[in-house]
Design a protein around this motif. Structure first.
Motif, mmCIF file in Angstrom:
data_model
loop_
_atom_site.group_PDB
_atom_site.id
_atom_site.type_symbol
_atom_site.label_atom_id
_atom_site.label_comp_id
_atom_site.label_asym_id
_atom_site.label_seq_id
_atom_site.Cartn_x
_atom_site.Cartn_y
_atom_site.Cartn_z
ATOM 1 N N UNK A 107 4.037 -2.194 -7.386
ATOM 2 C CA UNK A 107 4.327 -2.317 -5.964
ATOM 3 C C UNK A 107 5.018 -1.099 -5.383
ATOM 4 N N UNK A 108 5.699 -0.288 -6.218
ATOM 5 C CA UNK A 108 6.433 0.853 -5.662
ATOM 6 C C UNK A 108 5.538 2.064 -5.398
ATOM 7 N N UNK A 109 4.240 1.981 -5.746
ATOM 8 C CA UNK A 109 3.316 3.041 -5.355
ATOM 9 C C UNK A 109 3.111 2.987 -3.837
ATOM 10 N N UNK A 110 2.900 4.147 -3.224
ATOM 11 C CA UNK A 110 2.707 4.213 -1.777
ATOM 12 C C UNK A 110 1.242 3.977 -1.434
ATOM 13 N N UNK A 111 0.984 2.896 -0.691
ATOM 14 C CA UNK A 111 -0.359 2.545 -0.242
ATOM 15 C C UNK A 111 -0.275 2.222 1.242
ATOM 16 N N UNK A 112 -1.263 2.630 1.999
ATOM 17 C CA UNK A 112 -1.267 2.326 3.438
ATOM 18 C C UNK A 112 -2.684 2.058 3.901
ATOM 19 N N UNK A 113 -2.801 1.574 5.147
ATOM 20 C CA UNK A 113 -4.089 1.335 5.775
ATOM 21 C C UNK A 113 -4.254 2.282 6.948
ATOM 22 N N UNK A 114 -5.462 2.824 7.070
ATOM 23 C CA UNK A 114 -5.806 3.657 8.216
ATOM 24 C C UNK A 114 -7.189 3.213 8.680
ATOM 25 N N UNK A 115 -7.211 2.346 9.667
ATOM 26 C CA UNK A 115 -8.479 1.741 10.049
ATOM 27 C C UNK A 115 -9.006 0.889 8.909
ATOM 28 N N UNK A 116 -10.208 1.169 8.456
ATOM 29 C CA UNK A 116 -10.786 0.433 7.329
ATOM 30 C C UNK A 116 -10.588 1.166 6.009
ATOM 31 N N UNK A 117 -9.759 2.210 6.000
ATOM 32 C CA UNK A 117 -9.508 2.970 4.779
ATOM 33 C C UNK A 117 -8.182 2.566 4.145
ATOM 34 N N UNK A 118 -8.225 2.383 2.835
ATOM 35 C CA UNK A 118 -6.997 2.261 2.045
ATOM 36 C C UNK A 118 -6.613 3.679 1.626
ATOM 37 N N UNK A 119 -5.378 4.067 1.853
ATOM 38 C CA UNK A 119 -4.938 5.438 1.581
ATOM 39 C C UNK A 119 -3.874 5.419 0.477
ATOM 40 N N UNK A 120 -4.048 6.265 -0.524
ATOM 41 C CA UNK A 120 -3.108 6.365 -1.641
ATOM 42 C C UNK A 120 -3.181 7.786 -2.190
ATOM 43 N N UNK A 121 -2.430 8.057 -3.227
ATOM 44 C CA UNK A 121 -2.373 9.419 -3.766
ATOM 45 C C UNK A 121 -2.670 9.429 -5.260
ATOM 46 N N UNK A 122 -3.542 10.349 -5.672
ATOM 47 C CA UNK A 122 -3.708 10.699 -7.087
ATOM 48 C C UNK A 122 -2.993 12.036 -7.273
ATOM 49 N N UNK A 123 -1.951 12.097 -8.096
ATOM 50 C CA UNK A 123 -1.097 13.295 -8.151
ATOM 51 C C UNK A 123 -1.874 14.563 -8.494
ATOM 52 N N UNK A 124 -1.567 15.639 -7.771
ATOM 53 C CA UNK A 124 -2.141 16.945 -8.101
ATOM 54 C C UNK A 124 -1.368 17.623 -9.222
ATOM 55 N N UNK A 125 -0.136 17.155 -9.467
ATOM 56 C CA UNK A 125 0.668 17.633 -10.600
ATOM 57 C C UNK A 125 0.999 16.432 -11.464
ATOM 58 N N UNK A 126 0.607 16.506 -12.726
ATOM 59 C CA UNK A 126 0.774 15.379 -13.641
ATOM 60 C C UNK A 126 1.466 15.851 -14.914
ATOM 61 N N UNK A 127 1.837 14.875 -15.774
ATOM 62 C CA UNK A 127 2.446 15.234 -17.053
ATOM 63 C C UNK A 127 1.682 14.653 -18.241
ATOM 64 N N UNK A 128 0.513 14.042 -17.980
ATOM 65 C CA UNK A 128 -0.288 13.460 -19.050
ATOM 66 C C UNK A 128 0.087 12.040 -19.385
#
Length: 558
Positions: A107-128
């Motif tokens: 639940x602490x991941x950031x998710x939002x709605x923009x019209x009919x789109x679900x918006x979230x983030x896949x990190x561009x910097x990761x640690x594996x």
């Protein structure tokens, strides 16, 4: 009643998207309760493990919806923790009619709605080690007892980048999609068709928490990417802990699905096998894949060590009788030893001598230790430093720090994982630690000595963190952990193996064998030999070296 439910739930986050007109009481936005069934899908993590998340009572899932033009969300804990599926009781503002409801975990991941789109983030910097966001949607009546049923899937697929075995440790891996495909960053998914996603960045960098040691084996780096097809493949840049960048293009088409995996070809790996061999006054580097019969067909680099005479303070006549040539420091340097009493570390690009010693009588091999030290194996003879293992500070040429006795010392190998130095001579294999490595007064400490099945040892090579190869009269794989020797039956009839390089991942080996001497010396060979089965008598290939008294061959890359 709802106050009691709220007291039970604690914090909550729910996201529902509804696009309906308000014409009756069903359109009225009010506090509603919904018991939802949520099942978490699997994803692939480090080591290509298929991960199933088991819900704990401290976990939270979330839902979100749009009611009356306003977005509402809530989070809840599982009612039945202990598996990957549970009922969740949410309390949220909603209309009492069917609407699009979005659910995610954690639940602490950031998710939002923009019209009919679900918006979230896949990190561009990761640690594996990222735990991917799990996401799903359902069109349902929120205020029913079990109004929603969600099967959540990872928003990404896992791309595995195998990093080839080599003399380096990996600090980071950067993956760049070719052809303008986006694989990370802000990502959008349609509420009505969750199979379609649109990312915003073509590049992901994985900064590893600890450098990944590739000296003993190839390694694998997981990269969490948007579920897309990359028709032109990817470009991979591997950055070593020394700051070097190794770039590979992996051109195959890649298709990643949600929760799926794809294993690419090896990165930081040459397309050809490169060998280094030496004897007399010459070192040669060849592309073994281009050789037909004689080595001269594929020479890509060479060094006449007589050109180093002034840097070593020796006459040209003493710059001869090379007996080992190891590529070190990620292929940038060459560590040479000579039976004519010298050892040198040479920069390959410039032929500059970076370290040398002429205090090592009958030197037969040397080892590069963490960029700090050089160990030299001095074989038998009449001098005080014969039959010794010597230790030098790489910044102090010609000055012995420490030495230890070993009759007919011929081979020396460092194990960075175990922080141990191994040396072989006669029929003895010795294990050392280096005391005071950071003190400026390092010294060798003998901690173990074992007898080998045969005497006449001429070579000692690193296989992996738990295995060494000892060769001379016959050849054996030595298990460091339990102290056992496993004979390589290909060499049962050999009595003069001068060098042996073995790759446990492919089963391949390259070697020189003077059992039947070739050339002008009783110890020399004029053939580099190759095999694929250590317990078969078959020799798969021979490369001829007819114009020199060759002693050893080393593999720069397989």
């Amino acid at each position: 009643m709802y106050k009691r439910i709220l007291s039970y739930l604690g914090s909550a986050a729910l996201l529902v998207s509804s696009f309906v007109s308000c014409s009756d009481d069903k359109d009225e936005v009010r506090d509603l309760a919904s018991k939802c069934e949520i099942t978490l899908g699997t994803y692939y993590g480090a080591g290509q493990k298929n991960v199933t998340t088991i819900l704990k009572d401290t976990d939270r899932a979330a839902i979100m919806l749009n009611a009356g033009g306003t977005t509402y969300s809530a989070a809840a804990a599982p009612l039945l923790p202990g598996s990957s599926s549970s009922l969740f009781l949410f309390n949220i503002k909603a209309a009492a009619e069917a609407s699009d409801v979005v659910c995610w975990y954690p639940a602490d991941e950031t998710v939002s709605l923009d019209g009919e789109d679900i918006v979230y983030t896949i990190p561009e910097t990761q640690d594996g080690n990222w735990t991917p966001l799990m996401l799903g949607a359902d069109n349902a009546v929120v205020n029913s007892y079990r109004g929603c049923k969600f099967k959540l899937e990872a928003v990404c697929g896992t791309l595995y980048i195998p990093v080839a075995r080599g003399d380096y440790s990996v600090k980071s891996v950067t993956v760049k999609a070719k052809g303008g495909v986006m694989i990370a960053g802000e990502t959008r998914m349609s509420v009505s068709d969750p199979s379609v996603s649109r990312a915003s960045s073509p590049e992901i960098t994985v900064n590893l928490p600890e450098p990944l040691d590739c000296r003993s084996a190839s390694r694998e780096v997981p990269v969490f990417c948007a579920p897309v097809t990359l028709p032109e493949g990817i470009e991979v840049t591997v950055t070593t802990d020394g700051g070097d960048k190794l770039t590979s293009t992996l051109p195959d088409e890649i298709t990643l699905s949600r929760g799926g995996r794809y294993v690419t070809g090896a990165a930081a790996e040459s397309e050809s096998t490169v060998l280094v061999f030496c004897g007399d006054n010459m070192v040669y580097m060849i592309n073994a894949d281009l050789v037909g019969d004689v080595y001269t067909e594929a020479v890509i680099w060479s060094l006449n060590v007589r050109t180093l005479a002034s840097q070593l303070g020796l006459s040209e006549s003493r710059c001869d009788h090379l007996d080992d040539c190891k590529i070190v420091d990620n292929g940038k340097k060459l560590l040479l030893s000579s039976s004519y009493n010298w050892c040198a570390l040479v920069d390959i690009a410039t032929s500059k001598v970076l370290f040398y010693t002429t205090q090592c009588p009958n030197a037969h091999s040397a080892e590069y230790i963490m960029g700090k030290y050089i160990a030299v194996a001095c074989s038998s003879g009449s001098g005080d430093d014969c039959s010794k293992v010597q230790l030098y500070d790489i910044n102090q040429s010609n000055s012995i720090l420490s030495k230890s006795s070993l009759e007919s010392a011929h081979g020396v190998v460092w194990n960075s994982q175990r922080q141990e130095l191994y040396a072989a001579g006669g029929n003895v294999l010795q294990t050392y630690t280096i005391e005071g490595m950071d003190s400026g007064a390092a010294s060798l400490k003998l901690v173990k000595s074992v007898s080998t099945p045969q005497g006449g040892l001429h070579d000692l090579t690193f296989v992996d963190d738990n295995t060494l190869c000892v060769a001379g009269v016959k050849a054996y794989l030595y298990n460091i952990g339990n102290g056992s020797f496993d004979e390589m039956k290909h060499f049962t009839n050999s009595t003069g193996i001068k060098s042996l390089n073995y790759n446990p991942e492919s089963g391949e080996f390259w070697y020189t064998d003077a059992t039947v001497p070739e050339g002008n010396e009783s110890w020399s060979s004029q053939k580099i030999r190759y095999g694929k089965d250590r317990n078969s008598a078959t020799t798969e290939r021979i490369i001829r070296v007819p114009d020199m008294d060759m002693y050893k061959v080393r593999v720069k890359n397989w």
